[in-house]
Design an enzyme around this catalytic site. Structure first.
Site, short mmCIF file in Angstrom:
data_model
loop_
_atom_site.label_atom_id
_atom_site.label_comp_id
_atom_site.label_asym_id
_atom_site.label_seq_id
_atom_site.Cartn_x
_atom_site.Cartn_y
_atom_site.Cartn_z
N ASP A 98 -4.44 -6.91 1.46
CA ASP A 98 -3.35 -6.20 0.78
C ASP A 98 -2.60 -7.21 -0.08
O ASP A 98 -2.24 -8.29 0.40
CB ASP A 98 -2.41 -5.58 1.81
CG ASP A 98 -2.05 -4.14 1.46
OD1 ASP A 98 -1.68 -3.91 0.29
OD2 ASP A 98 -2.14 -3.26 2.33
N ASP A 200 -0.46 -3.15 -3.56
CA ASP A 200 0.65 -2.29 -3.16
C ASP A 200 1.53 -1.95 -4.36
O ASP A 200 1.87 -2.82 -5.16
CB ASP A 200 1.47 -3.04 -2.10
CG ASP A 200 2.54 -2.18 -1.47
OD1 ASP A 200 2.20 -1.14 -0.90
OD2 ASP A 200 3.73 -2.56 -1.55
N GLU A 256 -2.42 0.85 -5.79
CA GLU A 256 -1.62 2.00 -5.35
C GLU A 256 -0.67 2.34 -6.49
O GLU A 256 0.20 1.54 -6.85
CB GLU A 256 -0.83 1.63 -4.09
CG GLU A 256 -0.01 2.80 -3.56
CD GLU A 256 1.00 2.39 -2.50
OE1 GLU A 256 1.32 3.24 -1.66
OE2 GLU A 256 1.46 1.23 -2.51
N HIS A 328 -2.10 4.50 6.11
CA HIS A 328 -0.99 4.09 6.98
C HIS A 328 0.35 4.72 6.59
O HIS A 328 1.30 4.66 7.36
CB HIS A 328 -0.86 2.57 6.95
CG HIS A 328 -0.51 2.05 5.58
ND1 HIS A 328 -1.41 2.11 4.53
CD2 HIS A 328 0.62 1.50 5.08
CE1 HIS A 328 -0.83 1.60 3.44
NE2 HIS A 328 0.40 1.23 3.75
N ASP A 329 0.42 5.31 5.40
CA ASP A 329 1.66 5.94 4.92
C ASP A 329 1.63 7.46 5.02
O ASP A 329 2.59 8.12 4.63
CB ASP A 329 1.90 5.57 3.45
CG ASP A 329 2.43 4.15 3.28
OD1 ASP A 329 3.06 3.63 4.23
OD2 ASP A 329 2.21 3.56 2.21
#
Length: 559
Positions: A98, A200, A256, A328-329
């Protein structure tokens, strides 16, 4: 190595804290991941995406990085990470990390230096603005986790910008020294041997330098989009990153990109522009939003889902799609888009079928291959996620009932995805010998890896077959996408076609038996059933099919 290797890959996302604990402290770690590599190799995945494992105070579970070069000791050491890389590579599995470079932790040495003074090398590493004449913040932006996006620092008599928690100050990408430091760090990890980055909130790195006030019509916690999403220099910065770093390595890059439509996504992903391989969009994640954003009890409409996914399939012909239901979100897919009760197994397989046969790179979030569902915690105090805790306060302040709050938190909390991975049906789920950092799901006694591996009709083996099909049939990688029966109220069906073969995918979103009429042109050709989520589906395609609850069918033709 083929530089487009990622087009044929399936990615498995690991949330390290919750995957496998090797030392009994209740927190998943790198050695735990190493111990489960054979499980992932058997599933057939090609790439592991690791959520952040860098040094962090964990205000936002690692998305607040204090040192980009250090591994967080709770996960292990750099040597552990190198061993993970080596053993994964031996099994033919690549690793992507990440990359969190819109912001750092306020504990990062850059920020510690920056907040001391308006002078010196690090003074402009972050976004600092003077107060308004009345002392108020520079503009009216709110932060994702609630409250103003600006935090005052007396030493500088200025505010710094944080689009997320106040402990996550935004980096100033306008400063070329910031960008050079980021590229240097990226090269460091590539030299160690990683295979790419998930980036991210990368669509937020370029801010409109006017920092305009947001209109009052926008939701406060996301009104910063007005001056920070898909900003004026974002493509310039990413092209520079590509030239400086990415093009020198045969890497997978996925950005993202919140608040990005399919037209904008092409700018990020068109290979000629040399930016990123693919992006994560959120259009299908927003179909069930309500007054409080994601924390809503609205149910998605299948017709909306079909329209959104089809638009992205068709628009990104030049670019490339990333395909996902959960991460994960996000809450668990089978609760959100399927039926997590009577038809949990069938609907989990159907959702996997629909997604994995599309054009793009599929992402599996840990536990999705088991058909895990949202966690039925008994009390609100069991939730630990910063977003959820802040939203509970917001909902109470808005005088929403406790029953409503419990319902929407059950449906949408990020903790739904973060409960420890259930490896077996024992009290500690085979995850830890200690006390887990987040409570286990009560489902672990019936939904776990041991159970899945013992049942030849489990969701796990269906995912294994889906991955194997992608390896065998080129049409799944390169075929054109076309909707079948686009107005059907219950069935989402489409074809994938290249010069040599055709794939027909038929998926029911109904909990009842429904009729489906297959276009005559498709019935004329000889077809072969490749996969179904029922054991007795018709081997040949018929003109009329009775689709059972959440049934999913894949047929193959060589016209």
């Amino acid at each position: 190595m083929n530089k487009d290797w990622w087009k044929k890959s399936v990615v498995y996302q690991i949330y390290p804290q919750s995957f496998k604990d090797s030392n009994g402290d209740g927190i998943g770690d790198l050695k735990g991941i190493i111990s489960k590599l054979p499980y992932l190799a058997d599933l057939g995945i090609d790439v592991i995406w690791l959520n952040p494992i860098y040094l962090s105070p964990l205000i936002d579970n690692g998305y607040d990085i204090a040192d980009y070069y250090q591994i967080n000791p709770i996960y292990g050491t750099l040597d552990d990470f190198k061993e993970l890389l080596k053993k994964a590579h031996q099994l033919g599995i690549k690793i992507i990390m990440d990359l969190v470079v819109n912001h750092t932790s306020d504990q990062h040495s850059w920020f510690q230096n920056s907040k001391k003074s308006r002078l010196g090398k690090y003074a402009d590493f972050y976004i600092w603005k003077d107060p308004q004449s009345n002392g108020a913040p520079p503009n009216n932006w709110g932060s994702t986790f609630g409250g103003s996006a600006w935090e005052y620092v007396p030493e500088r008599n200025q505010y710094y910008l944080h689009l997320f928690a106040k402990q996550q100050p935004d980096l100033n990408w306008e400063n070329p020294e910031v960008r050079a430091a980021i590229y240097k760090m990226m090269r460091h990890w590539f030299k160690i041997g990683i295979d790419g980055f998930r980036m991210d909130v990368i669509s937020l790195i370029s801010k409109n330098q006017q920092y305009p006030d947001a209109p009052s019509t926008l939701p406060y916690t996301k009104n910063y989009y007005v001056g920070s999403s898909n900003g004026p220099r974002v493509h310039e910065f990413l092209h520079e990153m590509n030239q400086e770093v990415l093009k020198h390595y045969p890497s997978l890059t996925v950005g993202e990109t919140a608040n990005t439509n399919s037209e904008q996504a092409l700018l990020y992903t068109d290979p000629k522009r040399q930016e990123l391989n693919m992006v994560f969009h959120f259009d299908h994640m927003h179909l069930d939003y309500g007054h409080f954003g994601k924390f809503s009890d609205i149910r998605f409409k299948m017709s909306d889902l079909r329209q959104v996914l089809s638009e992205w399939q068709l628009k990104l012909e030049k670019g490339w799609n990333s395909l996902y239901w959960s991460n994960h979100d996000q809450p668990r897919a089978v609760t959100r888009f399927g039926d997590d009760q009577k038809y949990r197994v069938e609907s989990a397989k159907m959702l996997g079928t629909l997604l994995h046969m599309m054009k793009g790179t599929p992402y599996i979030f840990q536990g999705e291959e088991l058909g895990m569902r949202n966690v039925p915690f008994k009390t609100l105090s069991q939730y630990q996620d910063i977003e959820t805790i802040n939203m509970i306060k917001t909902l109470r302040a808005a005088k929403m009932s406790e029953t409503y709050i419990k319902r929407v938190v059950f449906l949408k909390s990020r903790d739904n995805a973060r409960t420890p991975m259930p490896w077996d049906d024992t009290a500690k789920a085979g995850f830890t010998k200690g006390t887990p950092w987040l409570d286990f799901s009560p489902d672990n006694s019936v939904i776990n890896v041991v159970q899945a591996l013992a049942d030849k009709n489990s969701v796990y083996y269906h995912y294994q077959k889906l991955i194997a099909l992608r390896k065998k049939y080129p049409v799944i990688i390169d075929g054109n996408y076309a909707l079948l029966n686009p107005n059907d109220s219950s069935i989402y069906s489409y074809t994938r076609t290249n010069k040599n073969e055709k794939l027909i995918v038929i998926c029911s979103f109904s909990r009842f038996n429904v009729n489906f009429n297959v276009p005559t042109t498709l019935v004329k050709e000889k077809s072969q059933l490749l996969l179904s989520n029922y054991t007795d589906s018709p081997e040949e395609l018929n003109s009329k099919i009775v689709m059972r609850p959440y049934e999913a069918l894949i047929y193959h033709q060589n016209p």
